[in-house]
Design a protein around this motif. Structure first.
Motif, PDB file in Angstrom:
ATOM      1  N   THR A  33       9.183   0.120  -3.334  1.00 56.76           N
ATOM      2  CA  THR A  33      10.005  -0.661  -2.304  1.00 56.76           C
ATOM      3  C   THR A  33       9.094  -0.881  -1.071  1.00 56.76           C
ATOM      4  OG1 THR A  33      11.887   0.985  -2.518  1.00 56.76           O
ATOM      5  CG2 THR A  33      11.622  -0.234  -0.429  1.00 56.76           C
ATOM      6  N   PHE A  34       8.054  -0.240  -0.939  1.00 51.48           N
ATOM      7  CA  PHE A  34       6.957  -0.515   0.182  1.00 51.48           C
ATOM      8  C   PHE A  34       5.573  -1.043  -0.273  1.00 51.48           C
ATOM      9  CE2 PHE A  34       9.871   2.481   1.646  1.00 51.48           C
ATOM     10  CZ  PHE A  34      10.799   1.851   2.589  1.00 51.48           C
ATOM     11  N   PRO A  35       4.894  -1.768   0.602  1.00 51.48           N
ATOM     12  CA  PRO A  35       3.659  -2.153   0.129  1.00 51.48           C
ATOM     13  C   PRO A  35       2.659  -0.994  -0.019  1.00 51.48           C
ATOM     14  CG  PRO A  35       4.173  -3.487   2.064  1.00 51.48           C
ATOM     15  CD  PRO A  35       5.253  -2.240   1.977  1.00 51.48           C
ATOM     16  N   LEU A  36       1.900  -1.065  -1.080  1.00 58.41           N
ATOM     17  CA  LEU A  36       1.073  -0.002  -1.380  1.00 58.41           C
ATOM     18  C   LEU A  36       0.043   0.444  -0.507  1.00 58.41           C
ATOM     19  CD1 LEU A  36      -0.698   0.607  -5.011  1.00 58.41           C
ATOM     20  CD2 LEU A  36      -2.099   0.486  -2.770  1.00 58.41           C
ATOM     21  N   PRO A  37      -0.553  -0.607   0.278  1.00 61.18           N
ATOM     22  CA  PRO A  37      -1.697   0.185   1.409  1.00 61.18           C
ATOM     23  C   PRO A  37      -0.874   0.687   2.521  1.00 61.18           C
ATOM     24  CG  PRO A  37      -2.017  -2.350   0.888  1.00 61.18           C
ATOM     25  CD  PRO A  37      -0.787  -1.828   0.017  1.00 61.18           C
ATOM     26  N   MET A  38       0.363   0.443   2.689  1.00 60.61           N
ATOM     27  CA  MET A  38       1.246   1.112   3.814  1.00 60.61           C
ATOM     28  C   MET A  38       1.183   2.659   3.187  1.00 60.61           C
ATOM     29  SD  MET A  38       4.714   0.284   5.741  1.00 60.61           S
ATOM     30  CE  MET A  38       5.859   1.053   4.324  1.00 60.61           C
ATOM     31  N   ALA A 185     -10.156  11.965   5.363  1.00 63.42           N
ATOM     32  CA  ALA A 185      -8.947  11.528   6.019  1.00 63.42           C
ATOM     33  C   ALA A 185      -9.218  10.470   7.231  1.00 63.42           C
ATOM     34  CB  ALA A 185      -8.144  12.693   6.848  1.00 63.42           C
ATOM     35  N   LEU A 186     -10.287  10.577   7.987  1.00 59.52           N
ATOM     36  CA  LEU A 186     -10.550   9.689   9.181  1.00 59.52           C
ATOM     37  C   LEU A 186     -10.941   8.521   8.660  1.00 59.52           C
ATOM     38  CD1 LEU A 186     -11.199   9.409  12.011  1.00 59.52           C
ATOM     39  CD2 LEU A 186     -13.457  10.223  11.819  1.00 59.52           C
ATOM     40  N   VAL A 187     -11.712   8.449   7.632  1.00 58.52           N
ATOM     41  CA  VAL A 187     -12.090   6.864   7.275  1.00 58.52           C
ATOM     42  C   VAL A 187     -10.945   6.213   6.654  1.00 58.52           C
ATOM     43  CG1 VAL A 187     -13.722   5.783   5.528  1.00 58.52           C
ATOM     44  CG2 VAL A 187     -14.708   7.831   6.894  1.00 58.52           C
ATOM     45  N   GLY A 188     -10.272   6.945   5.667  1.00 56.82           N
ATOM     46  CA  GLY A 188      -9.053   6.201   5.257  1.00 56.82           C
ATOM     47  C   GLY A 188      -8.126   5.618   6.302  1.00 56.82           C
ATOM     48  N   SER A 189      -7.839   6.547   7.262  1.00 58.88           N
ATOM     49  CA  SER A 189      -6.819   6.113   8.439  1.00 58.88           C
ATOM     50  C   SER A 189      -7.391   4.680   8.889  1.00 58.88           C
ATOM     51  CB  SER A 189      -6.818   7.328   9.363  1.00 58.88           C
ATOM     52  OG  SER A 189      -6.166   8.473   8.752  1.00 58.88           O
ATOM     53  N   ILE A 190      -8.680   4.972   9.403  1.00 59.46           N
ATOM     54  CA  ILE A 190      -9.196   3.789  10.356  1.00 59.46           C
ATOM     55  C   ILE A 190      -9.153   2.555   9.328  1.00 59.46           C
ATOM     56  CG2 ILE A 190     -11.507   3.068  11.385  1.00 59.46           C
ATOM     57  CD1 ILE A 190     -11.953   5.911  12.279  1.00 59.46           C
ATOM     58  N   ALA A 195      -6.687  -3.051   8.587  1.00 62.28           N
ATOM     59  CA  ALA A 195      -6.048  -3.873   7.686  1.00 62.28           C
ATOM     60  C   ALA A 195      -4.482  -4.195   7.879  1.00 62.28           C
ATOM     61  CB  ALA A 195      -6.359  -3.403   6.257  1.00 62.28           C
ATOM     62  N   VAL A 196      -3.899  -3.228   8.679  1.00 56.33           N
ATOM     63  CA  VAL A 196      -2.337  -3.081   8.883  1.00 56.33           C
ATOM     64  C   VAL A 196      -1.808  -4.865   8.833  1.00 56.33           C
ATOM     65  CG1 VAL A 196      -0.689  -3.077  10.615  1.00 56.33           C
ATOM     66  CG2 VAL A 196      -2.093  -0.987   9.770  1.00 56.33           C
ATOM     67  N   PRO A 197      -2.513  -5.796   9.645  1.00 56.31           N
ATOM     68  CA  PRO A 197      -1.861  -6.844   9.781  1.00 56.31           C
ATOM     69  C   PRO A 197      -1.781  -7.698   8.447  1.00 56.31           C
ATOM     70  CG  PRO A 197      -3.669  -6.569  11.639  1.00 56.31           C
ATOM     71  CD  PRO A 197      -3.712  -5.494  10.510  1.00 56.31           C
ATOM     72  N   PHE A 198      -2.760  -7.433   7.543  1.00 60.50           N
ATOM     73  CA  PHE A 198      -2.806  -8.010   6.327  1.00 60.50           C
ATOM     74  C   PHE A 198      -1.580  -7.516   5.143  1.00 60.50           C
ATOM     75  CE2 PHE A 198      -6.844  -8.220   8.085  1.00 60.50           C
ATOM     76  CZ  PHE A 198      -7.144  -9.909   8.071  1.00 60.50           C
ATOM     77  N   TYR A 199      -1.172  -6.274   5.351  1.00 60.10           N
ATOM     78  CA  TYR A 199      -0.286  -5.819   4.563  1.00 60.10           C
ATOM     79  C   TYR A 199       0.982  -5.252   5.056  1.00 60.10           C
ATOM     80  CZ  TYR A 199      -2.069  -1.136   5.870  1.00 60.10           C
ATOM     81  OH  TYR A 199      -2.253  -0.085   6.456  1.00 60.10           O
TER      82      TYR A 199
END
Length: 298
Positions: A33-38, A185-190, A195-199
């Motif tokens: 249902t949702f974009p994978l990066p999200m 967790a920090l690196v993955g979150s940042i 990249a949020v605007p792209f996905y």
């Protein structure tokens, strides 16, 4: 560390790999249902918030203190990339088959360690590596039920995860395990927040989907915590064989949630991969270093 309570350590480990498998099953459902990066962003973001909430008040600056910041960042980037490929693969493959392919990573570690860590590869290990890839061929055989693209994604995931394990092996003698977990967790979150605007997009999650998304970080964070507790009570050589319970959990959840069971040849392939990888782990019993690939969560 004293191996005074190995049974408790095994129970912690069994709980950890169940949570990891539940994370895989939940992310597989959400990617429909949702974009994978999200999904990956939620997994790391919530995990990070849990660590800050529960550990920062007591650990304070020691949670982020590291002697090798750039190596921590590089390791975090590899882990984030591994998660993206892995969740993409899970979205295309049944749980059991996808999980089995990830267990190639200890075998790939053996190959990479020959060049990166100058470790000798014995004949037995060469045979284990060859058998492991034979197991993948049985899963991916012509006429089989798995997606070729999904299988390729999981092989890439296993390769990236092997690199991550090599990085972990290099850092672990010099760094606190919780600090390493925090930086992952920090690196993955940042990275995924940038990249949020792209996905970002897709439908607005309903209440049940919101709970599932929130559960990703809880399942990952609690799984890692139980994993750490397991190694406080038992040695890596004792725990290593029990990590393969994840294949059993994956098969059961794949059947209960997605109504899928591997066919006969796929089951043989899964067993061959598990035995090949387990032989590598058990051989570490006679060495001083922890067995590669015993942490199967990304």
């Amino acid at each position: 560390m004293s191996e005074s309570r190995p049974l408790l350590g095994i129970l912690y480990l069994m709980g950890a790999v169940f949570l990891f498998t539940s994370l895989d099953a939940t992310s597989k459902y959400l990617t429909q249902t949702f974009p994978l990066p999200m999904i990956v962003w939620a997994r790391y973001g919530i995990h990070l918030l849990l660590m800050v909430f529960f550990l920062a008040p007591t650990m304070r600056s020691s949670l982020i203190t590291t002697k090798h910041p750039w190596q921590q960042i590089a390791r975090g980037v590899v882990l984030m990339t591994t998660s993206c490929f892995g969740i993409a693969g899970f979205s295309m493959l049944p749980l059991a088959e996808a999980t089995a392919v990830i267990f190639l990573s200890p075998l790939i570690v053996v190959l990479l360690a020959r060049w990166l860590l100058a470790e000798k590869i014995t004949l037995g290990r060469w045979l284990a590596v060859a058998a492991g890839f034979l197991g993948v061929l049985l899963i991916a055989r012509p006429g089989g039920a798995v997606s070729a693209k999904g299988l390729l994604l999981m092989v890439i995931t296993a390769f990236l995860y092997a690199i991550y394990q090599i990085q972990t092996r290099r850092l672990s003698p010099h760094e606190n395990s919780l600090t390493m977990l925090f930086y992952g967790a920090l690196v993955g979150s940042i990275g995924l927040t940038i990249a949020v605007p792209f996905y970002w997009g897709g439908p607005t999650p309903n209440a049940f989907q919101t709970l599932q998304i929130l559960s990703l970080g809880v399942l990952g964070g609690m799984g890692h915590w139980l994993f750490i507790l397991a190694f406080r009570h038992a040695k890596a050589s004792t725990l290593a064989p029990f990590t393969y319970a994840q294949l059993i959990w994956a098969t059961l959840l794949g059947w209960l949630v997605y109504d899928h069971l591997p066919d006969g040849l796929a089951i043989i392939g899964i067993i061959i991969i598990a035995l090949s990888s387990m032989s590598i782990a058990l051989s570490e019993r006679f060495k001083k270093t922890p067995a590669p690939g015993t942490d199967t969560a990304y």
